[in-house]
Design an enzyme around this catalytic site. Sequence first.
Site, PDB file in Angstrom:
ATOM      1  N   HIS A 180       0.827  -1.218   0.000  1.00 26.31           N
ATOM      2  CA  HIS A 180       0.000   0.000   0.000  1.00 26.31           C
ATOM      3  C   HIS A 180       0.855   1.260   0.000  1.00 26.31           C
ATOM      4  CE1 HIS A 180      -2.226  -3.270   2.010  1.00 26.31           C
ATOM      5  NE2 HIS A 180      -3.177  -2.886   1.201  1.00 26.31           N
TER       6      HIS A 180
HETATM    7  S1  FES Z   1       1.643  -0.581   3.344  1.00 26.51           S
HETATM    8 FE1  FES Z   1      -0.010  -1.883   3.690  1.00 26.51          FE
HETATM    9  S2  FES Z   1       0.955  -3.691   4.328  1.00 26.51           S
HETATM   10 FE2  FES Z   1       2.583  -2.361   4.014  1.00 26.51          FE
END
Ligand code: FES
Length: 229
Positions: free
Chosen positions: A195
């Site tokens: 993410h």
């Molecule tokens: S940024 Fe979501 S799991 Fe690492």
Amino acid sequence: MSLMSRTMASMARSTRMVNNKSATLSSAMHLPLFKQDDQQRRHQHTTQVPDFQKYKKSATTSGDASRSFAYMMVGTTALISAAGAQATVSDFLSNMSASADVLALAKAEVDLASIPEGKNVTIKWRGKPVFIRHRTQDEIAEANTVNVQELRDPQLDAERVKKPEWLVMLGVCTHLGCVPIGEAGDYGGWYCPCHGSHYDISGRIRKGPAPLNLEIPEYTFTEDQLIIG
Ligand code: FES
């Protein structure tokens, strides 16, 4: 004959007729009423009632003695139950305790001489990745120039290392648990592609959805080894 006399004569006739009918019925059943009563009386006289006297509690038996016996039985039962429970718990705990080979796996030993300066090594410890970074002097200086008050999870670099040249962290993103990539991201540290979280050269979260810095595990140094766990 007067009306009264005729009525009484009629009642007497009715009574005689009823008595005659009862006598006829009893005679037909061959069980005259007086005979039934007589049979019941005779039956009652011949029934033998057992003598329960010897089963009754003797008036001379001491109440204290029977109570003491009851207490003794309860106490003995409780002692036997407690001994059984203790044996069961001891067996259970001895089976649950970790064996020597499991305890050995709980620690990981890393030869520090095998990691050149400026390189990362990832090892597996208790099922999780552990990042070990042999930092350069420039990286140490960079980690110490950050204003920690601006960080999402404020932490000095000195609070995250035991020796400045060795950074040891769990390789688990604090957002949802992905494994970040080393030497990547906007801050020259680690980048989580799941993410888009960016960690700096001290493993502190700098950008993206992760709420916390990468976790530091328990570790110690020997003369030439790093012991994790
Ligand atoms: S940024 Fe979501 S799991 Fe690492």
